[in-house]
Motif scaffolding. Sequence first.
Motif, PDB file in Angstrom:
ATOM      1  N   VAL A   3      -9.545 -17.434  14.354  1.00 42.27           N
ATOM      2  CA  VAL A   3      -8.467 -17.141  13.401  1.00 42.27           C
ATOM      3  C   VAL A   3      -8.198 -15.639  13.371  1.00 42.27           C
ATOM      4  N   ILE A   4      -9.267 -14.828  13.295  1.00 39.73           N
ATOM      5  CA  ILE A   4      -9.118 -13.371  13.277  1.00 39.73           C
ATOM      6  C   ILE A   4      -8.423 -12.895  14.544  1.00 39.73           C
ATOM      7  N   ALA A   5      -8.831 -13.426  15.704  1.00 38.86           N
ATOM      8  CA  ALA A   5      -8.251 -13.001  16.975  1.00 38.86           C
ATOM      9  C   ALA A   5      -6.766 -13.352  17.063  1.00 38.86           C
ATOM     10  N   TYR A   6      -6.406 -14.558  16.584  1.00 36.36           N
ATOM     11  CA  TYR A   6      -5.017 -14.980  16.649  1.00 36.36           C
ATOM     12  C   TYR A   6      -4.126 -14.180  15.698  1.00 36.36           C
ATOM     13  N   VAL A   7      -4.716 -13.696  14.628  1.00 34.55           N
ATOM     14  CA  VAL A   7      -3.940 -13.046  13.569  1.00 34.55           C
ATOM     15  C   VAL A   7      -3.596 -11.602  13.916  1.00 34.55           C
ATOM     16  N   MET A   8      -4.480 -10.871  14.574  1.00 34.33           N
ATOM     17  CA  MET A   8      -4.394  -9.410  14.605  1.00 34.33           C
ATOM     18  C   MET A   8      -3.091  -8.871  15.204  1.00 34.33           C
ATOM     19  N   LEU A   9      -2.724  -9.311  16.394  1.00 35.29           N
ATOM     20  CA  LEU A   9      -1.533  -8.758  17.030  1.00 35.29           C
ATOM     21  C   LEU A   9      -0.236  -9.159  16.318  1.00 35.29           C
ATOM     22  N   PRO A  10      -0.016 -10.463  16.001  1.00 37.60           N
ATOM     23  CA  PRO A  10       1.197 -10.802  15.254  1.00 37.60           C
ATOM     24  C   PRO A  10       1.299 -10.079  13.915  1.00 37.60           C
ATOM     25  N   ALA A  11       0.169  -9.948  13.219  1.00 38.91           N
ATOM     26  CA  ALA A  11       0.187  -9.255  11.925  1.00 38.91           C
ATOM     27  C   ALA A  11       0.556  -7.787  12.096  1.00 38.91           C
ATOM     28  N   LEU A  12       0.041  -7.144  13.154  1.00 37.01           N
ATOM     29  CA  LEU A  12       0.371  -5.747  13.435  1.00 37.01           C
ATOM     30  C   LEU A  12       1.865  -5.577  13.670  1.00 37.01           C
ATOM     31  N   LEU A  13       2.442  -6.426  14.516  1.00 35.11           N
ATOM     32  CA  LEU A  13       3.854  -6.300  14.859  1.00 35.11           C
ATOM     33  C   LEU A  13       4.768  -6.614  13.679  1.00 35.11           C
ATOM     34  N   VAL A  14       4.504  -7.729  13.011  1.00 37.81           N
ATOM     35  CA  VAL A  14       5.389  -8.146  11.922  1.00 37.81           C
ATOM     36  C   VAL A  14       5.274  -7.209  10.729  1.00 37.81           C
ATOM     37  N   SER A  15       4.065  -6.738  10.415  1.00 41.85           N
ATOM     38  CA  SER A  15       3.907  -5.834   9.282  1.00 41.85           C
ATOM     39  C   SER A  15       4.604  -4.500   9.544  1.00 41.85           C
ATOM     40  N   TYR A  16       4.600  -4.055  10.811  1.00 39.97           N
ATOM     41  CA  TYR A  16       5.329  -2.829  11.158  1.00 39.97           C
ATOM     42  C   TYR A  16       6.823  -3.029  10.926  1.00 39.97           C
ATOM     43  N   VAL A  17       7.372  -4.136  11.417  1.00 43.49           N
ATOM     44  CA  VAL A  17       8.805  -4.402  11.274  1.00 43.49           C
ATOM     45  C   VAL A  17       9.208  -4.484   9.799  1.00 43.49           C
ATOM     46  N   VAL A  18       8.463  -5.252   9.015  1.00 46.07           N
ATOM     47  CA  VAL A  18       8.786  -5.421   7.595  1.00 46.07           C
ATOM     48  C   VAL A  18       8.684  -4.095   6.851  1.00 46.07           C
ATOM     49  N   SER A  19       7.628  -3.325   7.108  1.00 40.36           N
ATOM     50  CA  SER A  19       7.416  -2.070   6.395  1.00 40.36           C
ATOM     51  C   SER A  19       8.462  -1.027   6.765  1.00 40.36           C
ATOM     52  N   VAL A  20       8.942  -1.041   8.021  1.00 38.08           N
ATOM     53  CA  VAL A  20      10.008  -0.112   8.421  1.00 38.08           C
ATOM     54  C   VAL A  20      11.330  -0.511   7.767  1.00 38.08           C
ATOM     55  N   LEU A  21      11.636  -1.795   7.802  1.00 33.67           N
ATOM     56  CA  LEU A  21      12.910  -2.256   7.229  1.00 33.67           C
ATOM     57  C   LEU A  21      12.979  -2.025   5.722  1.00 33.67           C
ATOM     58  N   PHE A  22      11.826  -2.133   5.030  1.00 40.51           N
ATOM     59  CA  PHE A  22      11.816  -2.017   3.572  1.00 40.51           C
ATOM     60  C   PHE A  22      10.904  -0.877   3.111  1.00 40.51           C
ATOM     61  N   GLN A  23      10.908   0.227   3.846  1.00 36.27           N
ATOM     62  CA  GLN A  23      10.023   1.339   3.511  1.00 36.27           C
ATOM     63  C   GLN A  23      10.351   1.890   2.128  1.00 36.27           C
TER      64      GLN A  23
ATOM     65  N   VAL B 103       0.830  -1.213   0.000  1.00 37.52           N
ATOM     66  CA  VAL B 103       0.000   0.000   0.000  1.00 37.52           C
ATOM     67  C   VAL B 103       0.864   1.262   0.000  1.00 37.52           C
ATOM     68  N   GLN B 104       2.145   1.123   0.286  1.00 39.81           N
ATOM     69  CA  GLN B 104       3.046   2.267   0.251  1.00 39.81           C
ATOM     70  C   GLN B 104       3.382   2.704  -1.175  1.00 39.81           C
ATOM     71  N   PHE B 105       3.001   1.876  -2.165  1.00 37.05           N
ATOM     72  CA  PHE B 105       3.393   2.146  -3.549  1.00 37.05           C
ATOM     73  C   PHE B 105       2.173   2.516  -4.384  1.00 37.05           C
ATOM     74  N   PRO B 106       1.984   3.824  -4.645  1.00 35.85           N
ATOM     75  CA  PRO B 106       0.861   4.250  -5.488  1.00 35.85           C
ATOM     76  C   PRO B 106       1.074   3.816  -6.933  1.00 35.85           C
ATOM     77  N   MET B 107      -0.024   3.659  -7.649  1.00 39.55           N
ATOM     78  CA  MET B 107       0.039   3.368  -9.076  1.00 39.55           C
ATOM     79  C   MET B 107      -1.197   3.967  -9.724  1.00 39.55           C
ATOM     80  N   GLN B 108      -1.138   4.138 -11.042  1.00 38.81           N
ATOM     81  CA  GLN B 108      -2.293   4.628 -11.779  1.00 38.81           C
ATOM     82  C   GLN B 108      -2.938   3.483 -12.547  1.00 38.81           C
TER      83      GLN B 108
ATOM     84  N   GLY C 210      10.467   0.510  -0.659  1.00 38.15           N
ATOM     85  CA  GLY C 210      11.178  -0.380  -1.559  1.00 38.15           C
ATOM     86  C   GLY C 210      12.659  -0.501  -1.344  1.00 38.15           C
ATOM     87  N   SER C 211      13.211   0.164  -0.350  1.00 35.66           N
ATOM     88  CA  SER C 211      14.651   0.067  -0.106  1.00 35.66           C
ATOM     89  C   SER C 211      14.901  -0.404   1.323  1.00 35.66           C
TER      90      SER C 211
END
Length: 220
Positions: free
Chosen positions: A71-91, A31-36, A93-94
């Motif tokens: 499934v939704i309950a188990y997913v929310m917190l791990p997804a929040l933490l891991v997606s933050y880490v991945v998006s910061v490390l590769f913000q 979602v960080q990458f806009p496109m037309q 595209g770099s």
Amino acid sequence: MFALTGPRQRAAVVTLIAFHIFIIIASNYLVQFPMQLFGWQTTWGAFSFPFIFLATDLTVRLLGKQPARRVIAYVMLPALLVSYVVSVLFQEGSFRGAAALLVLNTFVLRISLASFAAYAVGQLADIQVFDRLRQLKQWWIAPTASTVLGNLLDTFVFFAVAFWYSSNAFMAEHWIEIAVVDYVVKILISLLLFIPLYGLLLNVLLRFMGAPTEAKRAAH
């Protein structure tokens, strides 16, 4: 619904949890990458997130309403933490290096929190609608209705929380346009690709488990 028991149910739940987390991480990054698209602004995340609704609807159909909510309950917190880490490390595209994690990235954190809120609202609505309609003989009505409503709530909750008065000037200015196009893209992808794919996967899984397929059920 074909109820799984014991190890099969646990394996199915674990697999679905992992799949949900993977799609959320990928979507929050893309979602960080806009496109037309045909002159309209959207993001690459519009093409990945519909997979979540495919997985959720299969969960409700095969396991039932309460396991889907777990499934939704188990997913929310791990997804929040891991997606933050991945998006910061590769913000953008770099690779920013591990040092980037030592500084709070409010832009990425806001995206992750928006994803958390939107995922909870959209998926719980999807489960509720799907569960009410899944007994209909026409198997496609439940995934279609739940996908249309779930995606609507998910998309606008996400973009409003993530980008309204955002520090990213482009996203702050265009978030409503991007949200509308994002929703249209998700619905088109879901109706043209994922609803037929849902029917195919459902019958394959039911056949593998030894349960009647939807086509056989509709005939009775």
